[in-house]
Structures are given as structure tokens and as C-alpha cells.
Design a protein around this motif. Structure first.
Motif, PDB file in Angstrom:
ATOM      1  N   GLY A  21       0.706  -1.212   0.058  1.00 14.08           N
ATOM      2  CA  GLY A  21       0.033  -0.052  -0.014  1.00 14.08           C
ATOM      3  C   GLY A  21       1.049   1.187  -0.059  1.00 14.08           C
ATOM      4  O   GLY A  21       0.504   2.417  -0.560  1.00 14.08           O
ATOM      5  N   PHE A  22       2.079   1.257   0.879  1.00 10.93           N
ATOM      6  CA  PHE A  22       3.047   2.445   0.903  1.00 10.93           C
ATOM      7  C   PHE A  22       3.299   2.656  -0.541  1.00 10.93           C
ATOM      8  O   PHE A  22       3.558   3.805  -0.939  1.00 10.93           O
ATOM      9  CB  PHE A  22       3.914   2.172   2.075  1.00 10.93           C
ATOM     10  N   LYS A  23       3.926   1.643  -1.276  1.00  8.67           N
ATOM     11  CA  LYS A  23       4.542   1.658  -2.535  1.00  8.67           C
ATOM     12  C   LYS A  23       3.442   2.367  -3.696  1.00  8.67           C
ATOM     13  O   LYS A  23       3.865   3.104  -4.227  1.00  8.67           O
ATOM     14  CB  LYS A  23       4.974   0.453  -2.945  1.00  8.67           C
ATOM     15  N   MET A  24       2.290   1.829  -3.597  1.00 12.02           N
ATOM     16  CA  MET A  24       1.219   2.350  -4.394  1.00 12.02           C
ATOM     17  C   MET A  24       0.912   3.808  -4.064  1.00 12.02           C
ATOM     18  O   MET A  24       0.726   4.689  -5.080  1.00 12.02           O
ATOM     19  CB  MET A  24       0.173   1.651  -4.316  1.00 12.02           C
ATOM     20  N   PHE A  25       1.094   4.214  -3.062  1.00 15.92           N
ATOM     21  CA  PHE A  25       0.832   5.480  -2.440  1.00 15.92           C
ATOM     22  C   PHE A  25       1.897   6.351  -3.148  1.00 15.92           C
ATOM     23  O   PHE A  25       1.460   7.519  -3.598  1.00 15.92           O
ATOM     24  CB  PHE A  25       0.684   5.597  -0.665  1.00 15.92           C
ATOM     25  N   ILE A  26       3.065   5.985  -2.601  1.00 12.95           N
ATOM     26  CA  ILE A  26       4.302   6.790  -3.430  1.00 12.95           C
ATOM     27  C   ILE A  26       4.221   6.979  -4.956  1.00 12.95           C
ATOM     28  O   ILE A  26       4.576   8.063  -5.561  1.00 12.95           O
ATOM     29  CB  ILE A  26       5.643   6.124  -3.115  1.00 12.95           C
ATOM     30  N   ALA A  27       3.870   5.834  -5.453  1.00 17.13           N
ATOM     31  CA  ALA A  27       3.819   5.839  -6.985  1.00 17.13           C
ATOM     32  C   ALA A  27       2.616   6.877  -7.444  1.00 17.13           C
ATOM     33  O   ALA A  27       2.753   7.475  -8.431  1.00 17.13           O
ATOM     34  CB  ALA A  27       3.527   4.408  -7.483  1.00 17.13           C
ATOM     35  N   LYS A  28       1.421   6.982  -6.904  1.00 13.99           N
ATOM     36  CA  LYS A  28       0.510   7.817  -7.058  1.00 13.99           C
ATOM     37  C   LYS A  28       1.082   9.116  -6.731  1.00 13.99           C
ATOM     38  O   LYS A  28       0.616   9.928  -7.745  1.00 13.99           O
ATOM     39  CB  LYS A  28      -0.760   7.240  -6.438  1.00 13.99           C
TER      40      LYS A  28
END
Length: 371
Positions: A21-28
Motif C-alpha cells: 500500500g505504501f509503494k502504491m501511495f508513493i507511485a500515485k
């Protein structure tokens, strides 16, 4: 035991899920920042393409050659009795230059003339005698042969004496004197150079691709490195009838006026041949063109959908060049705005800001200024 394993498995799943989830948030968030980020505009100079009158010329380099030029030398050897010229003189055709000692030759001529006069009297007498059959035909023939032989010997001796009086073969300017009084002169020794300097020839070469462009009578302009501001005018007088197999070029000769004798034989000359009627070409400074092995390119200035000025790359086909300018045959049209400097910072779509306070050189006939 089973409960502990389930708890550990759930804990691992929670940790892994949190990392994903953290990775997806950073990518977004990164995507939003990149989407909102605008490319920095680059400052360039530009010019509006226009049509110029272009007088098509062929450029080459060549050598200056005298119309008549020779090393004055003697056909016979002898002692120099008189030197009748000074270095650098301008002389007319037939002007005596050097006299060799000829007293012995003159004395020999006098003896031959005396023998010839006697032979002539004898021949005339024999002619009267043969008419009355007082002598034989053989005696008459012998008298005639002796007369003719002595006559030709007199002519030969006069020619020898004439060769000991060396004269200028044509009107021209003498070089440096290389002989002195009393010097023994061998056959072929160069006494002085003689050059006819006005008008004068310019010999140069053109590539075989230009053979059909050049023609006798075309105007030429000649310049030399030592006289930057002086242009010598003339015309093409001859084009060689064959192509040099080694250089694949044709030799061309022009004749130019040289009233001040500033052009000297052997000088290096820059030649421009005028091909005639001027042509209309789109022109650009050389700095506006990016030269590449796969094609020559320029950057146009256009507007994107937001009205922002951007650079647009396009290929062009170039024509003749002159000075700081190059002609363009296709790829752009009159009225286009072209980037003239700052291309190294550009690619297709790069935003640009135009600043034309300083423009690159665009002179069709540049000259070196010695400051």
C-alpha cells in the motif's frame, strides 16, 4: 501451536500489505507531481525565413600564370661584353638585353663574305662560258656548288653573330639580373626572367560535376590573401578538353586585368565564377542548421494547443552556400520562424522563449577584420 502460526501468518500478511500500500501511495503521488510538472522553457534566438536574390557562383583556388613568361638564356656560349638592362625594368619586344663577345665571329664573317664574293664572280664567269661551251658542265656545276655553299656559310655565320645579341622576345617586366660583365655564359644559363603581367592568366580547377555549368566568357572575381579588399575582374577564356583522371576535375583558365602588376606568376588565388542570372533562394545562417550524417535539420518555432511556443524539428534539403549563409531548397517555407541559436538545448516539443537581442552572423560576403 496452530493459533500461534495463524497469528504469525496474519502478522506477515499485514506487514506485506502495508508495504504494498505504501509503494502504491508513493507511485500515485509521484505520478501526480510529474503530471503537474511543466518543462522549463529554453531561451533561443530566431529569424523569419525570407527569399533572397542569390547570384550562383562556383568557388575554387588556383595559381597566377603570366600570359607570356620565360627564362631568358643564350643559345650559344661566350663572354658577356655588355649587359643592357637593369633588374625590374619593363622592356619592349626586341630590346637588346645582353651582348656576347663576337669579334672572332665577325672576322670569320668577313673572310666568308670575301670568299663568297670571289665565288660569285667565278660562278657568273662560268655561266657565260657554259653558254659558249667553253667549259664543261662539270666545271660549271662545281662553280655553282662552291657559290651556293659559301652563300649559306655567310648566312650561317650571320645567324651565329645574331645569337650573341640576346633580345627580349616580348614586352614584359624583367626580374632579377643573374649575370655580370666578363662572365662566361654557358648555353642555357638563365640571365633573367621576363614576364608579361597585364593582363594575366588565372589557372584553376573545377570538379567534373560543374563542367557543364562553366562556360567561356563567364565573369570571374579573383582575390589573393595579401590584398583582402582588392578584387580583380576578368573572364573565363578556356576550358580544358579533358577531365583529369586522378583528381576528376577540369582545368579552367581565366584572364584578368592586372594594371598595377599586383598579381605575380605563382601566386595562390581564390576564384569565384559567376554563373549568370541571379536565383531566388530561401536563406538561413549556417548556425541555424544542425548537420548530421542522416540529414540536415532545423528547429521551427510553433505553438502548442495551449498557445505555448515550442520547438519543432524538421529536415531540410540544402542548396548552395555563400559566406555565413546557406540556401534551403525544401523543408521550410517563407515566413516560417526558425531557431538560429540555442539548438543544443532543444528537442521536439521543448518550450522556448525568444530573445533576439543577439543574432548570429549572416553575412553573404564576410571579410576578415584585422583589429
Amino acid at each position: 501451536m496452530i493459533k500461534r502460526m495463524i497469528i504469525m501468518l496474519l502478522a506477515v500478511m499485514i506487514v506485506v500489505g502495508g508495504l504494498i500500500g505504501f509503494k502504491m501511495f508513493i507511485a500515485k503521488m509521484t505520478g501526480k507531481q510529474l503530471a503537474n510538472k511543466t518543462e522549463q522553457a529554453q531561451t533561443v534566438s530566431t529569424m523569419t525565413v525570407k527569399t533572397d536574390e542569390w547570384r550562383v557562383t562556383l568557388s575554387s583556388v588556383g595559381s597566377v600564370r603570366a600570359i607570356n613568361g620565360t627564362n631568358v638564356s643564350a643559345e650559344v656560349s661566350g663572354i658577356i661584353e655588355q649587359v643592357l638592362f637593369e633588374s625590374g625594368m619593363t622592356v619592349e619586344a626586341g630590346k637588346p638585353l645582353v651582348k656576347l663577345r663576337d669579334r672572332d665571329d665577325v672576322a670569320q664573317l668577313r673572310a666568308l663574305e670575301a670568299s663568297y664574293n670571289l665565288a660569285q664572280i667565278s660562278f657568273e664567269r662560268a655561266g657565260k662560258q657554259i653558254a659558249s661551251k667553253a667549259i664543261s658542265q662539270a666545271a660549271y656545276d662545281s662553280a655553282k656548288a662552291n657559290h651556293d655553299t659559301l652563300r649559306e656559310q655567310v648566312v650561317q655565320q650571320k645567324a651565329l653573330i645574331a645569337k650573341k645579341n640576346i633580345t627580349a622576345p616580348f614586352r614584359g617586366t624583367l626580374g632579377i639580373r643573374n649575370v655580370d660583365l666578363g662572365q662566361f655564359l654557358s648555353v642555357g644559363t638563365v640571365m633573367v626572367t621576363l614576364q608579361q603581367l597585364d593582363p594575366i592568366y588565372i589557372d584553376f580547377e573545377l570538379p567534373e560535376q560543374e563542367v557543364f555549368s562553366a562556360a567561356v566568357g563567364q565573369d570571374v572575381a579573383v582575390s589573393i590573401d595579401g590584398l583582402q579588399d582588392t578584387v580583380f575582374k576578368g573572364k573565363v577564356t578556356a576550358i580544358d578538353s579533358q577531365i583529369n583522371e586522378n583528381s576528376r576535375s577540369v582545368q579552367v583558365r581565366a584572364m584578368v586585368d592586372n594594371p598595377g602588376h599586383k598579381l605575380l606568376p605563382g601566386m595562390f588565388a581564390r576564384v569565384s565564377v559567376d554563373l549568370g542570372t541571379p536565383t531566388q533562394y530561401l536563406t538561413l545562417p549556417r548556425t541555424a542548421v544542425t548537420f548530421n550524417p542522416f540529414g540536415d535539420m532545423v528547429f521551427l518555432v510553433a505553438k502548442d494547443h495551449k498557445g505555448q511556443l515550442i520547438a519543432k524539428q524538421t529536415f531540410v534539403r540544402l542548396g548552395p552556400s555563400r559566406g555565413d549563409q546557406v540556401s534551403v531548397i525544401s523543408g521550410i517555407k517563407e515566413g516560417d520562424e526558425i531557431v538560429t541559436s540555442g539548438q543544443l538545448k532543444l528537442r521536439n516539443g521543448t518550450p522556448v522563449v525568444v530573445n533576439n537581442d543577439v543574432q548570429p552572423l549572416n553575412d553573404p560576403n564576410p571579410s576578415i577584420v584585422d583589429e
